[in-house]
Design an enzyme around this catalytic site. Structure first.
Site, PDB file in Angstrom:
ATOM      1  N   GLU A 105       3.649  -5.595  -4.593  1.00  0.00           N
ATOM      2  CA  GLU A 105       3.466  -4.520  -3.618  1.00  0.00           C
ATOM      3  C   GLU A 105       4.791  -3.876  -3.211  1.00  0.00           C
ATOM      4  O   GLU A 105       4.838  -2.680  -2.924  1.00  0.00           O
ATOM      5  CB  GLU A 105       2.759  -5.055  -2.365  1.00  0.00           C
ATOM      6  CG  GLU A 105       1.315  -5.497  -2.568  1.00  0.00           C
ATOM      7  CD  GLU A 105       0.382  -4.331  -2.810  1.00  0.00           C
ATOM      8  OE1 GLU A 105       0.716  -3.196  -2.432  1.00  0.00           O
ATOM      9  OE2 GLU A 105      -0.700  -4.557  -3.397  1.00  0.00           O
ATOM     10  N   GLU A 114       5.339   2.591   1.832  1.00  0.00           N
ATOM     11  CA  GLU A 114       4.694   3.065   0.609  1.00  0.00           C
ATOM     12  C   GLU A 114       5.425   4.310   0.109  1.00  0.00           C
ATOM     13  O   GLU A 114       5.754   5.200   0.891  1.00  0.00           O
ATOM     14  CB  GLU A 114       3.228   3.391   0.895  1.00  0.00           C
ATOM     15  CG  GLU A 114       2.453   3.894  -0.305  1.00  0.00           C
ATOM     16  CD  GLU A 114       1.005   4.193   0.027  1.00  0.00           C
ATOM     17  OE1 GLU A 114       0.294   4.685  -0.863  1.00  0.00           O
ATOM     18  OE2 GLU A 114       0.594   3.942   1.185  1.00  0.00           O
ATOM     19  N   ASN A 152      -7.086  -1.888   9.813  1.00  0.00           N
ATOM     20  CA  ASN A 152      -6.192  -3.018   9.556  1.00  0.00           C
ATOM     21  C   ASN A 152      -5.035  -3.063  10.538  1.00  0.00           C
ATOM     22  O   ASN A 152      -4.664  -4.127  11.038  1.00  0.00           O
ATOM     23  CB  ASN A 152      -5.641  -2.947   8.125  1.00  0.00           C
ATOM     24  CG  ASN A 152      -6.612  -3.489   7.104  1.00  0.00           C
ATOM     25  OD1 ASN A 152      -7.415  -4.356   7.402  1.00  0.00           O
ATOM     26  ND2 ASN A 152      -6.540  -2.968   5.892  1.00  0.00           N
TER      27      ASN A 152
END
Length: 220
Positions: A105, A114, A152
Site C-alpha cells: 500500500e 494516496e 472508515n
C-alpha cells in the site's frame, strides 16, 4: 492491477518477508485459544525486519522519517491481540501478511498519502448517512493501510481517539495514529479472516476494488 496480479505480487512479497526476516525455527499448532499467546511482536519485527522493508524506499520518500519501528511498537501496545492469536506459526504468518499488505500500500513505507488521491476521488459514500462527510474534505487513502472512505475514518477516529470525519489529516501528521489506524482495521476486519487464506485478506482490504464489489460496510 487485476486480482490475480495483486495476489501474485503480494504472495511474492509475503514469501520474501517470511524468508528474509522472520526468526527461524518457530513451530507450533493452533490451539484455538481465544487468549493472546506469549509471542513478542517486537522479537519478530526486529530492526533488521523493519529496515529490510523501509530501506527499499527512496531516500526522498516522505515516509522514511514518518514510519519507524519504535512508533509501530508503540501503536501495537494498544492492540495486544495483534500477531498473538493461535500458535507461534500463526503469529508469524499474520505479522508477515500485515507487513506484506502495508508494504504494498505504501511502496515500502514511502507514501503517507494516496498518490493524487484528492484529485481522483473524494471517497465520500453518501449511502452511509451515519457518517456524514464534512464539506471540502477528501477521504482518500492515508497512512500505512491507506485508510479510505468517510465511514472508515469515522469508525477509526472513534476507536482511536480523533475526529475522523473533520480532522482526518491527523492520520498523516501523527505517526502513532497512522499506525493505529492500520492496526485497528487489521484486528477488526482482516485478522478474523486469516484462517481463510491470504486471498481473504486481500478481499477484506480491497475487495470493492479488486473483486468488483460495491463498497462493503467497511472497506480500507
Amino acid at each position: 492491477m487485476t486480482t490475480l496480479m495483486m495476489k501474485l505480487s503480494l504472495t511474492v512479497l509475503l514469501a520474501g518477508i517470511l524468508a528474509g526476516a522472520l526468526p527461524r525455527g518457530v513451530v507450533g499448532q493452533n490451539c484455538g485459544c481465544s487468549a493472546p499467546n506469549n509471542v513478542s511482536v517486537a522479537d519478530i519485527v526486529t530492526e533488521e525486519f523493519f529496515n529490510g522493508i523501509i530501506n527499499q524506499a527512496a531516500a526522498c520518500c516522505e515516509g522514511k522519517k514518518f514510519y519507524t519501528r519504535e512508533r509501530f511498537l508503540t501503536a501495537v501496545g494498544s492492540f495486544p491481540q495483534f500477531g498473538r492469536m493461535g500458535s507461534e506459526d500463526d503469529s508469524n504468518r499474520e505479522i508477515a501478511a500485515f507487513f506484506a499488505h502495508v508494504t504494498h500500500e505504501t511502496g515500502y513505507f514511502c507514501y503517507i498519502n494516496e498518490i493524487n488521491g484528492a484529485l481522483l476521488k473524494d471517497y465520500c459514500d453518501t449511502f452511509n448517512n451515519q457518517y456524514p462527510c464534512v464539506a471540502r474534505k477528501a477521504y482518500h487513502g492515508r497512512g500505512l493501510n491507506q485508510l479510505s472512505w468517510n465511514f472508515n475514518y469515522s469508525l477509526a477516529g472513534k476507536a482511536i481517539g480523533f475526529d475522523g470525519l473533520d480532522s482526518l489529516k491527523t492520520v498523516t501528521t501523527d505517526p502513532i495514529v497512522s499506525f493505529k489506524t492500520a492496526l485497528w482495521y487489521w484486528v477488526n476486519f482482516v485478522e478474523p479472516v486469516m484462517s481463510q487464506g491470504f486471498g481473504a485478506t486481500i478481499q477484506a482490504i480491497n475487495g470493492a476494488i479488486e473483486c468488483k464489489e460495491r463498497n462493503p460496510p467497511v472497506q480500507a
